[in-house]
Design a protein around this motif. Structure first.
Motif, PDB file in Angstrom:
ATOM      1  N   PHE A   1       0.819  -1.204   0.000  1.00  0.00           N
ATOM      2  CA  PHE A   1       0.000   0.000   0.000  1.00  0.00           C
ATOM      3  C   PHE A   1       0.858   1.261   0.000  1.00  0.00           C
ATOM      4  N   GLU A   2       1.972   1.235   0.735  1.00  0.00           N
ATOM      5  CA  GLU A   2       2.865   2.400   0.758  1.00  0.00           C
ATOM      6  C   GLU A   2       3.436   2.675  -0.636  1.00  0.00           C
ATOM      7  N   ILE A   3       3.870   1.623  -1.339  1.00  0.00           N
ATOM      8  CA  ILE A   3       4.403   1.785  -2.697  1.00  0.00           C
ATOM      9  C   ILE A   3       3.330   2.342  -3.621  1.00  0.00           C
ATOM     10  N   LEU A   4       2.130   1.765  -3.562  1.00  0.00           N
ATOM     11  CA  LEU A   4       1.027   2.260  -4.394  1.00  0.00           C
ATOM     12  C   LEU A   4       0.728   3.727  -4.113  1.00  0.00           C
ATOM     13  N   GLN A   5       0.642   4.061  -2.835  1.00  0.00           N
ATOM     14  CA  GLN A   5       0.270   5.419  -2.434  1.00  0.00           C
ATOM     15  C   GLN A   5       1.352   6.444  -2.755  1.00  0.00           C
ATOM     16  N   LYS A   6       2.560   6.169  -2.335  1.00  0.00           N
ATOM     17  CA  LYS A   6       3.600   7.195  -2.400  1.00  0.00           C
ATOM     18  C   LYS A   6       4.394   7.202  -3.700  1.00  0.00           C
ATOM     19  N   LEU A   7       4.595   6.040  -4.320  1.00  0.00           N
ATOM     20  CA  LEU A   7       5.393   6.007  -5.542  1.00  0.00           C
ATOM     21  C   LEU A   7       4.535   5.972  -6.803  1.00  0.00           C
ATOM     22  N   ILE A   8       3.526   5.123  -6.839  1.00  0.00           N
ATOM     23  CA  ILE A   8       2.717   4.978  -8.043  1.00  0.00           C
ATOM     24  C   ILE A   8       1.717   6.117  -8.183  1.00  0.00           C
ATOM     25  N   MET A   9       0.930   6.366  -7.125  1.00  0.00           N
ATOM     26  CA  MET A   9      -0.106   7.393  -7.192  1.00  0.00           C
ATOM     27  C   MET A   9       0.409   8.786  -6.824  1.00  0.00           C
ATOM     28  N   GLU A  10       1.624   8.849  -6.277  1.00  0.00           N
ATOM     29  CA  GLU A  10       2.261  10.105  -5.879  1.00  0.00           C
ATOM     30  C   GLU A  10       1.404  10.914  -4.903  1.00  0.00           C
ATOM     31  N   LEU A  11       0.811  10.223  -3.935  1.00  0.00           N
ATOM     32  CA  LEU A  11       0.055  10.863  -2.865  1.00  0.00           C
ATOM     33  C   LEU A  11       0.888  10.854  -1.598  1.00  0.00           C
ATOM     34  N   ASP A  12       0.748  11.869  -0.787  1.00  0.00           N
ATOM     35  CA  ASP A  12       1.443  11.925   0.498  1.00  0.00           C
ATOM     36  C   ASP A  12       2.920  11.612   0.335  1.00  0.00           C
ATOM     37  N   GLY A  13       3.631  12.535  -0.273  1.00  0.00           N
ATOM     38  CA  GLY A  13       5.033  12.325  -0.595  1.00  0.00           C
ATOM     39  C   GLY A  13       5.975  12.397   0.587  1.00  0.00           C
ATOM     40  N   GLY A  14       5.483  12.113   1.774  1.00  0.00           N
ATOM     41  CA  GLY A  14       6.323  12.145   2.964  1.00  0.00           C
ATOM     42  C   GLY A  14       7.439  11.127   2.902  1.00  0.00           C
ATOM     43  N   GLU A  15       8.033  10.876   4.020  1.00  0.00           N
ATOM     44  CA  GLU A  15       9.169   9.960   4.090  1.00  0.00           C
ATOM     45  C   GLU A  15       8.758   8.539   3.737  1.00  0.00           C
ATOM     46  N   LEU A  16       9.657   7.863   3.050  1.00  0.00           N
ATOM     47  CA  LEU A  16       9.439   6.470   2.687  1.00  0.00           C
ATOM     48  C   LEU A  16      10.099   5.558   3.709  1.00  0.00           C
ATOM     49  N   SER A  17       9.531   4.388   3.903  1.00  0.00           N
ATOM     50  CA  SER A  17      10.171   3.386   4.755  1.00  0.00           C
ATOM     51  C   SER A  17      11.434   2.900   4.050  1.00  0.00           C
ATOM     52  N   ILE A  18      12.276   2.222   4.772  1.00  0.00           N
ATOM     53  CA  ILE A  18      13.528   1.703   4.205  1.00  0.00           C
ATOM     54  C   ILE A  18      13.233   0.775   3.025  1.00  0.00           C
ATOM     55  N   LYS A  19      12.240  -0.118   3.172  1.00  0.00           N
ATOM     56  CA  LYS A  19      11.905  -1.054   2.096  1.00  0.00           C
ATOM     57  C   LYS A  19      11.418  -0.301   0.859  1.00  0.00           C
ATOM     58  N   ALA A  20      10.611   0.735   1.062  1.00  0.00           N
ATOM     59  CA  ALA A  20      10.110   1.525  -0.070  1.00  0.00           C
ATOM     60  C   ALA A  20      11.251   2.288  -0.738  1.00  0.00           C
ATOM     61  N   GLN A  21      12.215   2.776   0.043  1.00  0.00           N
ATOM     62  CA  GLN A  21      13.373   3.473  -0.529  1.00  0.00           C
ATOM     63  C   GLN A  21      14.194   2.532  -1.400  1.00  0.00           C
ATOM     64  N   HIS A  22      14.402   1.302  -0.936  1.00  0.00           N
ATOM     65  CA  HIS A  22      15.150   0.311  -1.725  1.00  0.00           C
ATOM     66  C   HIS A  22      14.417   0.000  -3.023  1.00  0.00           C
ATOM     67  N   PHE A  23      13.101  -0.155  -2.953  1.00  0.00           N
ATOM     68  CA  PHE A  23      12.310  -0.443  -4.144  1.00  0.00           C
ATOM     69  C   PHE A  23      12.387   0.722  -5.133  1.00  0.00           C
ATOM     70  N   LYS A  24      12.303   1.937  -4.616  1.00  0.00           N
ATOM     71  CA  LYS A  24      12.370   3.123  -5.481  1.00  0.00           C
ATOM     72  C   LYS A  24      13.724   3.207  -6.175  1.00  0.00           C
ATOM     73  N   SER A  25      14.798   2.912  -5.447  1.00  0.00           N
ATOM     74  CA  SER A  25      16.131   2.973  -6.066  1.00  0.00           C
ATOM     75  C   SER A  25      16.286   1.892  -7.130  1.00  0.00           C
ATOM     76  N   LYS A  26      15.681   0.720  -6.943  1.00  0.00           N
ATOM     77  CA  LYS A  26      15.727  -0.329  -7.955  1.00  0.00           C
ATOM     78  C   LYS A  26      14.930   0.068  -9.200  1.00  0.00           C
ATOM     79  N   LEU A  27      13.855   0.804  -9.007  1.00  0.00           N
ATOM     80  CA  LEU A  27      13.050   1.262 -10.152  1.00  0.00           C
ATOM     81  C   LEU A  27      13.821   2.245 -11.029  1.00  0.00           C
ATOM     82  N   HIS A  28      14.662   3.050 -10.408  1.00  0.00           N
ATOM     83  CA  HIS A  28      15.356   4.109 -11.131  1.00  0.00           C
ATOM     84  C   HIS A  28      16.757   3.705 -11.587  1.00  0.00           C
ATOM     85  N   GLN A  29      17.089   2.430 -11.515  1.00  0.00           N
ATOM     86  CA  GLN A  29      18.409   1.983 -11.977  1.00  0.00           C
ATOM     87  C   GLN A  29      18.426   1.805 -13.465  1.00  0.00           C
TER      88      GLN A  29
END
Length: 87
Positions: free
Chosen positions: A59-87
């Motif tokens: 849900f955090e990935i869907l909300q903060k990365l995909i839908m770009e809602l509530d752009g607050g701080e990401l959890s460590i797992k979400a940060q790792h996923f985001k960095s893998k997406l942008h490689q």
């Protein structure tokens, strides 16, 4: 909490798409899973619900990365996923 899809046995088209909260179908006839997903987020905010424990990162990935809602701080797992997406 979840989204349900009822399909006819004859085809692949969804006959009904809806949302279930605490075992009760609260919305039906939404026609598309994408619309049901956005409605589910609206219900979560409006009713001040917590994400299901096993799906909180999904849900955090869907909300903060995909839908770009509530752009607050990401959890460590979400940060790792985001960095893998942008490689």
């Amino acid at each position: 909490m979840g989204i349900f899809v009822i399909k006819d046995t004859a085809g692949n088209e969804a006959h009904d798409v809806g949302i279930v909260l605490e075992g009760v179908a609260v919305l039906q006839d939404l026609h598309r899973v994408a619309f049901a997903t956005s409605m589910l987020f609206g219900l979560i905010y409006a009713l001040n619900l917590q994400y299901p424990r096993k799906l909180r990162f999904t849900f955090e990935i869907l909300q903060k990365l995909i839908m770009e809602l509530d752009g607050g701080e990401l959890s460590i797992k979400a940060q790792h996923f985001k960095s893998k997406l942008h490689q």
